[in-house]
Scaffold this active site. Structure first.
Site, short mmCIF file in Angstrom:
data_model
loop_
_atom_site.label_atom_id
_atom_site.label_comp_id
_atom_site.label_asym_id
_atom_site.label_seq_id
_atom_site.Cartn_x
_atom_site.Cartn_y
_atom_site.Cartn_z
N GLU A 176 -74.95 -36.79 23.91
CA GLU A 176 -76.34 -36.38 23.66
C GLU A 176 -77.23 -37.61 23.68
OE1 GLU A 176 -77.84 -37.35 20.72
OE2 GLU A 176 -76.02 -38.38 20.03
N GLY A 183 -82.52 -50.08 13.79
CA GLY A 183 -81.52 -49.72 12.77
C GLY A 183 -81.00 -48.34 13.11
N THR A 195 -68.36 -41.07 14.22
CA THR A 195 -67.49 -42.13 14.75
C THR A 195 -68.00 -43.47 14.20
OG1 THR A 195 -68.87 -42.23 16.76
CG2 THR A 195 -66.86 -40.93 16.88
N VAL A 231 -76.12 -34.79 14.83
CA VAL A 231 -75.91 -34.29 16.19
C VAL A 231 -75.38 -32.85 16.16
CG1 VAL A 231 -74.50 -34.61 18.27
CG2 VAL A 231 -75.54 -36.58 17.14
N CYS A 276 -77.03 -45.27 15.20
CA CYS A 276 -76.55 -45.30 16.59
C CYS A 276 -76.50 -46.69 17.18
CB CYS A 276 -77.43 -44.38 17.43
SG CYS A 276 -77.38 -42.69 16.82
C1 UGA Z 1 -81.01 -43.53 19.73
C2 UGA Z 1 -81.33 -43.27 21.21
O1 UGA Z 1 -82.72 -43.49 21.46
C3 UGA Z 1 -80.98 -41.83 21.59
O2 UGA Z 1 -81.19 -41.63 22.98
C4 UGA Z 1 -79.51 -41.57 21.25
O3 UGA Z 1 -79.14 -40.23 21.50
C5 UGA Z 1 -79.27 -41.85 19.76
O4 UGA Z 1 -79.63 -43.21 19.48
C6 UGA Z 1 -77.82 -41.59 19.45
O5 UGA Z 1 -76.97 -42.27 20.03
O6 UGA Z 1 -77.51 -40.66 18.73
P1 UGA Z 1 -82.26 -43.03 17.39
O7 UGA Z 1 -81.36 -44.10 16.85
O8 UGA Z 1 -82.35 -41.73 16.69
O9 UGA Z 1 -81.86 -42.70 18.91
O10 UGA Z 1 -83.77 -43.60 17.43
P2 UGA Z 1 -84.61 -44.52 18.43
O11 UGA Z 1 -85.92 -43.87 18.65
O12 UGA Z 1 -83.84 -44.90 19.62
O13 UGA Z 1 -84.88 -45.83 17.53
C7 UGA Z 1 -83.81 -46.69 17.17
C8 UGA Z 1 -84.35 -47.92 16.46
O14 UGA Z 1 -85.01 -48.79 17.38
C9 UGA Z 1 -85.36 -47.62 15.35
O15 UGA Z 1 -85.07 -48.44 14.24
C10 UGA Z 1 -86.69 -48.01 15.99
O16 UGA Z 1 -87.65 -48.38 15.04
C11 UGA Z 1 -86.28 -49.17 16.86
N1 UGA Z 1 -87.18 -49.44 18.00
C12 UGA Z 1 -87.34 -48.53 18.99
C13 UGA Z 1 -87.83 -50.67 18.09
O17 UGA Z 1 -87.71 -51.55 17.20
N2 UGA Z 1 -88.62 -50.94 19.16
C14 UGA Z 1 -88.79 -50.03 20.16
O18 UGA Z 1 -89.53 -50.35 21.14
C15 UGA Z 1 -88.14 -48.80 20.07
#
Ligand code: UGA
Length: 437
Positions: A150, A259, A86, A11, A262
């Site tokens: 963010e 995973g 965090t 971030v 976040c």
């Molecule tokens: C997430 C949030 O989407 C962001 O908005 C937030 O800023 C961020 O956490 C954070 O708090 O910093 P991120 O963890 O980078 O972002 O990625 P995502 O695209 O949200 O994916 C998270 C997980 O969910 C991945 O493992 C992805 O494969 C999984 N996922 C996502 C699914 O299994 N199914 C879905 O339909 C979407």
């Protein structure tokens, strides 16, 4: 504006380069001197599309510099961002020690009147503790506290920061709102919506958003279990659901679960916050339970396909927690690898970017140089992370490599018919399997 950023992780570093890119003068600080040294030499310490180029460009333009020393970074800054980690404590609470340390450094070294912005994801109420810390450390100073969570996603972090759906600013006074309006003017002038709230609302909104997105994923993964039992197709069900604008189609992809750094930690920390506030919120624990079950469901598919796991070779394609990142923190692909190793399988993995990180985390994992080498002699292949290069694999070439033609599509991302045609038994998640004719 002159901006200081404490913490140059995902971030913090993305915030630093993008604020420089919209014209600000940015100093990044981190206690990890090795990381600072790499950044000074123009090297991003992790992979994120577009980051390396933007880092070089902004450093060359003289708008971006790095130091481990608060005395070099903080004096003169109009705004200081806190972007430190965090992480979860063993009982799931957010560990805020680095946030407290940052406040102490700011109190000691920043100018009076500075605007202090929390960007790290923190439980609602953290700003109150920060305020107390400032009062204790510098009773004569005035600090304007702001929460500016963010919403960037790894893998599209630069885009998400420069083209956000909204900018959320929670401030305790007009000085805070005014500073952030000026800071983000280049985005706001392009029409990006600004939502202004009080500080606790902004803090809570971040946890509420991440937990809700995780809820959507766990909901569809539980739905997948039901679809498997009645022979329905979860992707068709979610298409129907998603076509209702009240539900929305995003984040309804069933698979091996979420995973990353976040969702797992934020769902846990939000639950602990609710407990602490005297309002237990059991749905949050259930989100995490269903997510763990999603990995176990893939383990069961492997067991069903290969019968006795010990001694069987399983290929796992994609090891990062999502495509376009080398981040393996709490990656479900690696949880699967660890489970299969524990059951006695030989596990070969391939990932375009995350192989070295994966090997460090799960040393018994055999790393293959390409997906076809991973599949060589395999009794089952699992697509665990849907990198585009893995979605475009040649089914015929994979068929020639494997010992037993079983393809488990743990992300429902592949063309199942093409794999069945090439001779594979194709096993997706929450959808009927396809078998060769
Ligand atoms: C997430 C949030 O989407 C962001 O908005 C937030 O800023 C961020 O956490 C954070 O708090 O910093 P991120 O963890 O980078 O972002 O990625 P995502 O695209 O949200 O994916 C998270 C997980 O969910 C991945 O493992 C992805 O494969 C999984 N996922 C996502 C699914 O299994 N199914 C879905 O339909 C979407």
């Amino acid at each position: 504006m002159k901006v200081a950023i404490i913490g140059t992780g995902h971030v913090g570093l993305v915030t630093a380069v993008t604020l420089a890119a919209i014209g600000h003068d940015v100093s990044g600080m981190d206690a990890d001197e090795e990381k600072i040294e790499a950044l000074r030499q123009g090297r991003a310490p992790f992979f994120e599309p577009g980051l390396q180029a933007m880092l070089e460009e902004q450093a060359a333009a003289g708008r971006l510099r790095f130091s481990p020393d608060p005395r070099e970074t903080l004096p003169g800054a109009e705004i200081v961002f806190i972007c430190v980690g965090t992480p979860s404590t063993p009982d799931g609470e957010a560990n805020l020690a680095a946030v407290e340390r940052s406040c102490i450094e700011i109190a000691r070294h920043a100018d009076a009147g500075v605007v202090v912005v929390g960007k790290s994801t923190v439980p609602a109420g953290t700003a109150d503790r920060m305020r107390e810390t400032f009062r204790r450390e510098r009773p004569d100073g005035r600090f304007h506290l702001v929460s500016n969570p963010e919403f960037l996603r790894e893998g599209s972090a630069i885009h998400d920061t420069l083209e956000p759906d909204r900018v959320l600013v929670g401030a305790e006074d007009e000085a805070g709102f005014d500073a952030l309006r000026r800071l983000y003017a280049p985005l706001l002038d392009r029409g990006v919506p600004l939502i202004e709230t009080d500080v606790s609302t902004a803090e809570l909104a971040k946890h509420a958003s991440n937990a809700f997105l995780a809820l959507k994923i766990s909901y569809v993964n539980a739905l997948a279990r039901l679809c498997e039992r009645v022979g329905a197709d979860v992707t068709a069900v979610t298409n129907v659901m998603g076509s209702d604008p009240r539900i929305g189609g995003a984040f309804l992809r069933a698979g091996i679960g979420y995973g990353g750094h976040c969702f797992p930690k934020d769902v846990a920390a939000f639950g602990r916050l609710a407990d602490r506030l005297g309002y237990p919120f059991p749905i949050l624990a259930e989100i995490a339970r269903i997510n763990d079950e999603a990995v176990e469901a893939v383990v069961e598919l492997v067991r069903d396909a290969v019968w006795n796991v010990p001694g069987k070779r399983i290929a796992i394609l994609g090891l990062s927690f999502k495509p376009e990142t080398d981040d393996i923190r709490l990656s479900p692909a690696l949880a699967l690898a660890a489970r299969l190793l524990e059951l006695g399988a030989e596990v070969a993995g391939y990932d375009p970017r995350a192989a070295a990180n994966a090997k460090a985390e799960v040393p018994d994992l055999v790393i293959a140089p390409d997906p076809y080498a991973a599949a060589e002699g395999a009794h089952a292949i699992v697509l665990a992370t849907e990198w585009s290069e893995l979605v475009e694999l040649d089914p015929g070439r994979l068929r020639a490599a494997v010992a037993q033609p079983v393809l488990i599509d743990a992300r429902n991302a592949l063309d199942g018919a093409a794999f069945a045609e090439a001779g594979f038994e194709y096993r997706p998640i929450g959808r009927p399997a396809l078998r060769p004719d």
